[in-house]
Scaffold this active site. Structure first.
Site, PDB file in Angstrom:
ATOM      1  N   THR A  38      82.551  75.867  51.187  1.00 21.43           N
ATOM      2  CA  THR A  38      83.170  75.343  52.407  1.00 21.43           C
ATOM      3  C   THR A  38      82.651  76.017  53.663  1.00 21.43           C
ATOM      4  O   THR A  38      82.070  77.097  53.625  1.00 21.43           O
ATOM      5  CB  THR A  38      84.700  75.521  52.353  1.00 21.43           C
ATOM      6  OG1 THR A  38      85.005  76.913  52.313  1.00 21.43           O
ATOM      7  CG2 THR A  38      85.286  74.837  51.129  1.00 21.43           C
ATOM      8  N   ASP A  39      82.915  75.373  54.794  1.00 20.08           N
ATOM      9  CA  ASP A  39      82.642  75.997  56.077  1.00 20.08           C
ATOM     10  C   ASP A  39      83.907  76.738  56.521  1.00 20.08           C
ATOM     11  O   ASP A  39      84.873  76.837  55.759  1.00 20.08           O
ATOM     12  CB  ASP A  39      82.166  74.967  57.106  1.00 20.08           C
ATOM     13  CG  ASP A  39      83.179  73.858  57.366  1.00 20.08           C
ATOM     14  OD1 ASP A  39      84.379  74.045  57.061  1.00 20.08           O
ATOM     15  OD2 ASP A  39      82.775  72.811  57.890  1.00 20.08           O
ATOM     16  N   PHE A  40      83.937  77.215  57.729  1.00 16.89           N
ATOM     17  CA  PHE A  40      85.072  78.015  58.213  1.00 16.89           C
ATOM     18  C   PHE A  40      86.395  77.255  58.203  1.00 16.89           C
ATOM     19  O   PHE A  40      87.468  77.843  58.186  1.00 16.89           O
ATOM     20  CB  PHE A  40      84.792  78.562  59.614  1.00 16.89           C
ATOM     21  CG  PHE A  40      84.729  77.487  60.671  1.00 16.89           C
ATOM     22  CD1 PHE A  40      85.860  77.137  61.390  1.00 16.89           C
ATOM     23  CD2 PHE A  40      83.547  76.814  60.922  1.00 16.89           C
ATOM     24  CE1 PHE A  40      85.807  76.133  62.341  1.00 16.89           C
ATOM     25  CE2 PHE A  40      83.486  75.817  61.879  1.00 16.89           C
ATOM     26  CZ  PHE A  40      84.623  75.470  62.591  1.00 16.89           C
ATOM     27  N   SER A  41      86.334  75.920  58.189  1.00 11.43           N
ATOM     28  CA  SER A  41      87.571  75.126  58.254  1.00 11.43           C
ATOM     29  C   SER A  41      88.136  74.784  56.874  1.00 11.43           C
ATOM     30  O   SER A  41      89.171  74.135  56.785  1.00 11.43           O
ATOM     31  CB  SER A  41      87.312  73.831  59.032  1.00 11.43           C
ATOM     32  OG  SER A  41      86.419  73.012  58.311  1.00 11.43           O
ATOM     33  N   ILE A  63      86.548  72.883  54.679  1.00 11.14           N
ATOM     34  CA  ILE A  63      85.976  71.602  54.272  1.00 11.14           C
ATOM     35  C   ILE A  63      84.592  71.872  53.691  1.00 11.14           C
ATOM     36  O   ILE A  63      83.857  72.725  54.175  1.00 11.14           O
ATOM     37  CB  ILE A  63      85.888  70.641  55.482  1.00 11.14           C
ATOM     38  CG1 ILE A  63      87.301  70.242  55.898  1.00 11.14           C
ATOM     39  CG2 ILE A  63      85.047  69.417  55.149  1.00 11.14           C
ATOM     40  CD1 ILE A  63      87.348  69.380  57.147  1.00 11.14           C
TER      41      ILE A  63
END
Length: 185
Positions: A63-66, A68
């Site tokens: 995932t990325d920082f969010s 997602i």
């Protein structure tokens, strides 16, 4: 208290041992008939109606920082689906490299992706792969990723068959037939 009984643990270890000793191209596991449906849905997924299914969990690293799934990670999931499709069909890529004096390998030539919805951390993905064409020096696969019953991403992948020198070569007819296994059912 242990999560599994001693007998369940022994059975799981047997399944993992079988998964470590995969069949070679054109062979099937000798004791597949003895495996339960749950065991057959193990590390390499399973075939159902000509389509390969592989379950994968989304981890933090995907995932990325969010939270997602980062868009490029879908390529990893699709690659795992294609690789385990071969395993489920008894095709061992390591054996293909030495199948004859030319050797044989697969390389992605073209891929069309469509992102519909995002996957999120801890989602359980169902990665499906189906060979729709396998002739000459190429094959076309349709892939999709679902989570919670919803379509997330689709891919149409054109894979070329190459030799050790990276030049196009014909796919053996028996290999093409194996890759198309179950398509007419």
């Amino acid at each position: 208290k242990p999560k599994w009984t001693r007998n369940e643990t022994i059975r799981l270890c047997a399944v993992l041992r079988r998964a470590m000793f995969k069949p070679s191209y054109g062979q099937k596991l000798m004791d597949e008939a003895d495996m339960t449906e749950t065991e057959n849905h193990g590390l390499s997924g399973w075939m159902e109606g000509g389509t390969h299914h592989l379950r994968q969990r989304v981890y933090y690293e995907d995932t990325d920082f969010s939270g997602i799934v980062y868009h490029a990670r879908y390529l990893h999931f699709f690659e795992r689906g294609r690789t385990d499709l071969l395993r489920c069909l008894g095709v061992e890529q390591r054996t293909l490299h030495t199948i004859d004096e030319e050797g044989l390998a697969f390389a992605v030539h073209h891929m069309d992706l469509k992102f519909v919805r995002p996957a999120r951390m801890d989602d359980i993905l169902d990665i499906t792969t189906k060979t729709v064409k396998a002739t000459g020096a190429r094959m076309v696969l349709e892939q999709a990723i679902h989570a919670n019953g919803q379509l997330l991403t689709t891919a149409t992948v054109t894979v070329v068959v190459i030799n050790r020198a990276g030049r196009a070569r014909r796919m053996p007819d028996d290999l093409a037939a194996t890759l198309l296994e179950g398509q007419s059912k």
